[in-house]
Design an enzyme around this catalytic site. Structure first.
Site: not given
Ligand code: AMP
Length: 407
Positions: A7, A90, A179, A240, A385
């Site tokens: 990743n 990823r 996600h 965020r 993941e």
């Protein structure tokens, strides 16, 4: 089969080498500060931890270093690089081109590059990682697993924004969701734990970490998700904003004379929990601790945080016309009994949910936190993941197929 999962961020490489016989990681680690003085590699082999420092100028040099550690006598877990039989990457944005994982060839690299305008910060380092792996392991098949792919099953009513349609046609402005690998894993695992086929279940998966999103997974397909064109939409996150009236952005730009870059920075890096706590905290542990002590700033921020989650759960119950299970995952979702208790006890009684307070105290473990009387199941399902990426990689490589049908 041994699969190396990678990743890549702009200045980092996260990795895991998995043995797919038992799906266990042999080693994992994180290389940080690529291209910055004093790059640092934290490596874990079983329970043994190692850290190294040296200057690494780019992703190829970084991956080469990681491979040399994986094959070294002391810290390594394989004797020779040839024991890595596949690499799974990823990739953040697959746009509308990738609704599933894919074997990477030159065409796929070009297609990922073509999607970079949608994820200018994320796709370029993902491509760097792919090119580095191709250079260092030229004979080994590579697979791309996209964060957006799982949500490609959404219908137009969920993914189109009510702006002139030409912007969808011209710039592909639509909801993509992110996600996806995590929501897919958690939904599938929720069904497994319930002992029922996913095709019969309506599941809401809540991925609450520093970045946070919710998905409505109906009969195995993502039908809606809270992140949108970018990961900015939806829930209140660490830094965020999540949902807001778009006119606020225009208003603030005008009032404060903000450039596009400054407005972007304000919404992505200075808002969310950090904004709500006057720039003090973005880490939920810090906020939770103070909220529990009754500190008003943190209490209010946490109230807003949990209220937004509850509102989305309500929306997705409506979107699916019901819900069988709600699963919590990621840093906060897995580890915070306080968050789960507040969301469930304050807002979800109408779903006939009863929380088992003792079970809810467990952290980071697979557990049903509802009582046996509860009409709807509530679970904690730690996400994985890397495992999804490794499984897709193995399946695609073993079957020699170009794309995996995930649905
Ligand atoms: P992630 O992005 O999934 O790694 O999640 C990171 C977030 O999880 C941070 O805001 C952490 O503060 C939060 N987190 C981790 N452990 C806990 C905990 N025990 N209680 C509350 N939040 C936690």
């Amino acid at each position: 089969m041994r699969v190396l999962v990678i990743n890549c961020g702009s200045s980092s490489i996260k990795y895991q080498l998995l043995d797919m016989t038992d799906e266990k990681p042999l080693a994992k680690g994180l290389l940080e500060r690529i291209g910055i003085e004093g790059s640092k590699l934290s490596h874990k082999k079983g329970d043994e931890k190692f850290t190294f420092e040296r200057n690494v100028s780019d992703h190829t040099q970084g991956l080469s270093w990681i491979i040399s550690i994986l094959t070294s006598e002391k810290e390594g877990v394989i004797e020779d690089v040839s024991e890595i039989q596949a690499v799974g990457h990823r990739v953040v944005h697959g746009g509308e081109l990738f609704a599933s994982s894919v074997l990477i060839d030159d065409r796929v690299v070009k297609e990922i590059e073509a999607n970079s305008f949608l994820a200018p910060l994320h796709n370029p380092p993902n491509i760097e990682g792919i090119l580095a792996a191709k250079k260092l392991l030229p004979e080994i098949p590579q697979v791309g697993v996209f964060d957006t792919a799982f949500h490609q099953s959404m219908e137009e009513k969920a993914y189109l924004y009510a702006i002139p349609r030409k912007y969808y046609k011209q710039y592909k402005v639509r909801r993509y969701g992110f996600h996806g690998t995590s929501h897919r894993y958690v939904a599938a695992r929720t069904a497994q734990l319930m002992g029922r086929p996913m095709k019969e279940l309506k599941i809401i998966t809540t991925h609450i970490g520093n970045g946070a999103s919710i998905a409505a997974v109906k009969y195995g397909l993502s039908v809606d998700t809270s992140m949108g064109f970018t990961p900015l939409e939806g829930l209140v996150m660490g830094t965020r904003s999540g949902d807001l009236d778009p006119a606020i952005v225009l208003f603030l730009q005008e009032q404060e004379g903000l450039s596009i870059r400054e407005a972007n920075n304000l919404l992505n890096k200075k808002s969310g929990m950090l904004g709500l706590t006057d720039g003090k905290f973005s880490d939920l542990r810090d906020i939770e601790e103070r909220a529990i002590e009754g500190e008003s700033l943190c209490l209010r921020a946490h109230d807003i945080y949990e209220y937004r989650i509850a509102k989305y759960i309500g929306a997705y119950v409506a979107a699916m016309n019901g819900v069988d299970a709600i699963s919590f995952t990621a840093g906060v979702g897995e580890n915070s009994p306080y968050l789960r208790k507040n969301v469930v006890s304050k807002y979800l009684g109408y779903l006939g949910i009863e929380l088992d307070e003792e079970k809810n105290k467990l952290r980071g473990r697979e557990v049903f936190v509802n009582t046996p009387e509860s009409r709807t199941a509530v679970l904690v399902v730690p996400t994985n993941e890397e495992l999804v990426i490794a499984r897709d990689t193995k399946e695609i490589v073993e079957q020699g197929i170009r794309e995996l049908n995930m649905f």
